[in-house]
Design an enzyme around this catalytic site. Structure first.
Site, PDB file in Angstrom:
ATOM      1  N   ARG A  94       3.011   5.933  -3.296  1.00  0.00           N
ATOM      2  CA  ARG A  94       4.160   6.750  -3.698  1.00  0.00           C
ATOM      3  C   ARG A  94       4.454   6.627  -5.197  1.00  0.00           C
ATOM      4  O   ARG A  94       4.924   7.573  -5.823  1.00  0.00           O
ATOM      5  CB  ARG A  94       5.377   6.368  -2.851  1.00  0.00           C
ATOM      6  CG  ARG A  94       5.237   6.903  -1.408  1.00  0.00           C
ATOM      7  CD  ARG A  94       6.060   6.087  -0.442  1.00  0.00           C
ATOM      8  NE  ARG A  94       6.088   6.641   0.898  1.00  0.00           N
ATOM      9  CZ  ARG A  94       5.179   6.417   1.855  1.00  0.00           C
ATOM     10  NH1 ARG A  94       4.116   5.655   1.600  1.00  0.00           N
ATOM     11  NH2 ARG A  94       5.309   6.931   3.063  1.00  0.00           N
ATOM     12  N   GLY A 145      -4.858   8.049   5.468  1.00  0.00           N
ATOM     13  CA  GLY A 145      -3.946   9.004   6.103  1.00  0.00           C
ATOM     14  C   GLY A 145      -2.744   9.294   5.221  1.00  0.00           C
ATOM     15  O   GLY A 145      -2.263  10.433   5.156  1.00  0.00           O
ATOM     16  N   ARG A 150      -8.408  12.646  12.441  1.00  0.00           N
ATOM     17  CA  ARG A 150      -6.989  12.317  12.684  1.00  0.00           C
ATOM     18  C   ARG A 150      -6.110  13.562  12.586  1.00  0.00           C
ATOM     19  O   ARG A 150      -6.368  14.455  11.776  1.00  0.00           O
ATOM     20  CB  ARG A 150      -6.532  11.223  11.701  1.00  0.00           C
ATOM     21  CG  ARG A 150      -7.251   9.909  11.974  1.00  0.00           C
ATOM     22  CD  ARG A 150      -6.847   8.833  10.996  1.00  0.00           C
ATOM     23  NE  ARG A 150      -5.454   8.446  11.134  1.00  0.00           N
ATOM     24  CZ  ARG A 150      -4.842   7.606  10.312  1.00  0.00           C
ATOM     25  NH1 ARG A 150      -5.493   7.083   9.296  1.00  0.00           N
ATOM     26  NH2 ARG A 150      -3.583   7.299  10.508  1.00  0.00           N
ATOM     27  N   SER A 171       7.072   9.126  12.344  1.00  0.00           N
ATOM     28  CA  SER A 171       6.032   8.967  11.325  1.00  0.00           C
ATOM     29  C   SER A 171       6.593   9.190   9.928  1.00  0.00           C
ATOM     30  O   SER A 171       7.097  10.267   9.607  1.00  0.00           O
ATOM     31  CB  SER A 171       4.898   9.955  11.589  1.00  0.00           C
ATOM     32  OG  SER A 171       4.119  10.113  10.422  1.00  0.00           O
ATOM     33  N   LYS A 178       0.845  -1.215   0.000  1.00  0.00           N
ATOM     34  CA  LYS A 178       0.000   0.000   0.000  1.00  0.00           C
ATOM     35  C   LYS A 178       0.872   1.254   0.000  1.00  0.00           C
ATOM     36  O   LYS A 178       0.636   2.174  -0.783  1.00  0.00           O
ATOM     37  CB  LYS A 178      -0.918  -0.045   1.228  1.00  0.00           C
ATOM     38  CG  LYS A 178      -1.832   1.160   1.371  1.00  0.00           C
ATOM     39  CD  LYS A 178      -3.064   0.834   2.187  1.00  0.00           C
ATOM     40  CE  LYS A 178      -2.817   0.820   3.675  1.00  0.00           C
ATOM     41  NZ  LYS A 178      -2.563   2.157   4.243  1.00  0.00           N
ATOM     42  N   ASP A 200       1.797  -1.219  11.870  1.00  0.00           N
ATOM     43  CA  ASP A 200       0.482  -1.662  11.387  1.00  0.00           C
ATOM     44  C   ASP A 200       0.196  -3.125  11.719  1.00  0.00           C
ATOM     45  O   ASP A 200      -0.931  -3.600  11.547  1.00  0.00           O
ATOM     46  CB  ASP A 200       0.376  -1.446   9.872  1.00  0.00           C
ATOM     47  CG  ASP A 200       0.360   0.037   9.524  1.00  0.00           C
ATOM     48  OD1 ASP A 200      -0.011   0.853  10.389  1.00  0.00           O
ATOM     49  OD2 ASP A 200       0.725   0.383   8.384  1.00  0.00           O
TER      50      ASP A 200
HETATM   51  C1  S3P Z   1       2.421   4.864   6.255  1.00  0.00           C
HETATM   52  C2  S3P Z   1       3.025   5.193   7.429  1.00  0.00           C
HETATM   53  C3  S3P Z   1       2.519   4.747   8.743  1.00  0.00           C
HETATM   54  C4  S3P Z   1       1.549   3.586   8.616  1.00  0.00           C
HETATM   55  C5  S3P Z   1       0.547   3.801   7.526  1.00  0.00           C
HETATM   56  C6  S3P Z   1       1.246   3.983   6.189  1.00  0.00           C
HETATM   57  C7  S3P Z   1       2.990   5.391   4.996  1.00  0.00           C
HETATM   58  O1  S3P Z   1       1.871   5.829   9.358  1.00  0.00           O
HETATM   59  O2  S3P Z   1       0.895   3.367   9.834  1.00  0.00           O
HETATM   60  O3  S3P Z   1      -0.331   2.703   7.428  1.00  0.00           O
HETATM   61  O4  S3P Z   1       2.651   4.888   3.909  1.00  0.00           O
HETATM   62  O5  S3P Z   1       3.805   6.319   5.079  1.00  0.00           O
HETATM   63  P1  S3P Z   1       2.703   6.936  10.197  1.00  0.00           P
HETATM   64  O6  S3P Z   1       3.678   7.541   9.293  1.00  0.00           O
HETATM   65  O7  S3P Z   1       1.697   7.939  10.665  1.00  0.00           O
HETATM   66  O8  S3P Z   1       3.323   6.177  11.315  1.00  0.00           O
END
Ligand code: S3P
Length: 433
Positions: free
Chosen positions: A29, A96, A125, A170, A24, A318
């Site tokens: 990206r 997110g 969020r 993050s 994912k 995750d």
């Molecule tokens: C992700 C980063 C993580 C992860 C999300 C996907 C990403 O979140 O939990 O499912 O693709 O950059 P955080 O960067 O908020 O930790």
């Protein structure tokens, strides 16, 4: 979203070979960089889950031509400097990654004005972790609420480099700043105390950006334009994790994953399985567009408890819901700490996992930043709420391999967010004994 699904796989062992759908994070990206770059990009192995489809829809509204046939995607982009101003709001759905990374991308784009929205979960969020550093770079971002929650309006402006120490581990925050840095004047630096997933750095580098990373310090120099590339997306280890745990839960099981993403910033689940006594075998490793992949076999063994904390947490953030289920079957106490980020995921995953596993009879307590699980406990069946969170829905489905009664999952459709073929794959790898 009120659909119910009842399943029970308690007389099954887990066996066979599986290639899980594309990663994912990498799929998002690939669409983003393919749209920022000028010219043609071809993606194979793309994840056609709801979250990644939202990312495609957003770039179409920005004037990028994107065609998808199953897991193959062709992009033809005029480049970020020639995107059009969207006539509709940009809807990130539940994603997110889409929302936070788009904030960074749009902050550095020449789109005069765009409004980013999301579903109910995403609208609650935190976005200020991204808007604060972006505003420090010169971004013009405004919201109608005082908490910087979605919807957010982004207007074109000129951006300058920043030297930023990321207070949260993050990758989404890091990525938003790096994307903004790609179109800012000067060299942007992001420092992280705990290393988070590095797919953005790998993909930027693959597309020809001037990005460097060493010892938790990532720099990007703005101003150079990118051209389209081919991208291969390996299988998502966060999706495979559900079936790895399935095999680890049922005596006699063994499952092999091919073309599985093994980026070291994502493979913490393998460390935990090994620490819990499970047999883990990794073979045929290779690197394509900066991403490692290979073949992994997971076989059942007697489970022992473990502690999961510190630098390991971002490498498996995750996977913590499904690891919590596994820990209910280990003989002793498993401790998960330093994981307060779980509280701001698609749902509060500490509260949700603790509630739902307790309903089945697990001995599990929530702490401020994790969970403490005492095992082994026999699990009964019942109705489990997914809270509209795909990873909670899949955790509930895997629980049905070891529960005495069936499991009814509330809103199982949310699993389409990251794993649309989850139930077909579950059916394929389970055999009645
Ligand atoms: C992700 C980063 C993580 C992860 C999300 C996907 C990403 O979140 O939990 O499912 O693709 O950059 P955080 O960067 O908020 O930790």
């Amino acid at each position: 979203m009120g659909n119910l699904k009842t399943i029970h796989y308690n007389k099954s062992i887990v066996s066979g070979k599986l290639e899980v759908p594309g990663d994912k994070s990498i799929s998002h990206r690939a669409i983003m960089l393919g749209s920022i770059a000028e010219g043609k990009t071809k993606i194979s192995g793309f994840l056609d889950g709801e979250d990644c489809l939202r990312t495609i829809d957003i770039f179409k509204l920005l004037g990028v031509s994107i065609e998808r046939v199953g897991t193959d995607v062709s992009i033809e982009s005029p480049g970020i400097n020639n995107w059009k101003t969207p006539t509709e709001e940009l809807y990130a759905g539940n994603s997110g990654t889409t929302a936070r990374l788009m904030l960074g991308i749009l902050a550095g784009a020449k789109v005069s004005s765009a409004v980013l929205t999301g579903d109910e979960s995403l609208s609650a969020r935190p976005m200020d972790r991204v808007t604060k550093p972006l505003r420090a770079m010169g971004a013009s971002i405004s919201s109608e609420n005082d908490k910087d929650l979605l919807p957010l309006k982004i207007e074109a402006g000129s951006m300058t480099a920043i030297d930023y120490t990321n207070p949260v581990a993050s990758a989404q925050v890091k990525s938003a700043i790096l994307f903004a840095g790609l179109h800012a004047e000067g060299t942007t630096i992001v420092r992280e105390n705990t290393v988070s997933r590095d797919h953005t750095e790998q993909m930027l580098s693959h597309f020809g950006a001037k990005v460097h990373s060493s010892n938790g310090e990532i720099s990007i120099t703005g101003g150079n334009s990118l051209t389209g590339k081919d991208v291969h997306v390996p299988g998502d280890i966060s999706s495979a994790a559900f079936f790895m745990v399935a095999a680890a839960l049922v005596e006699g099981s063994s499952i092999t994953f091919t073309n599985l993403g093994l980026n070291p910033t994502r493979s913490g689940i393998l460390d935990v399985l090994q620490n819990m006594g499970v047999d883990v075998n990794v073979m045929n490793e290779s690197d394509v567009n900066g991403e490692r992949s290979g073949t992994v076999t997971i076989a059942y063994n007697k489970l022992i408890p473990t502690e999961i904390s510190g630098a390991l947490i971002p490498r498996l953030i995750d996977e913590l819901p499904i690891i919590a289920l596994l820990a209910t079957q280990a003989a002793g106490t498993t401790i998960i700490k330093d994981a307060s980020e779980l509280r701001v995921k698609e749902t509060d995953r500490i509260a949700a996992v603790t509630n739902e596993l307790s309903k089945l009879g697990a001995n599990i307590e929530a702490t401020v930043d994790g969970m403490i699980i005492h095992g082994p406990t026999a699990l009964r069946g019942g109705t489990m709420d997914s809270y509209g969170d795909h990873r909670l829905g899949m955790m509930a489905a895997i629980a049905s391999l070891i529960t005495t009664e069936p499991i009814t999952i509330k809103d199982s459709a949310c699993i389409d967010i990251s794993y649309p073929t989850f139930f077909e794959d579950l059916e394929e790898i389970t055999r009645v004994f």
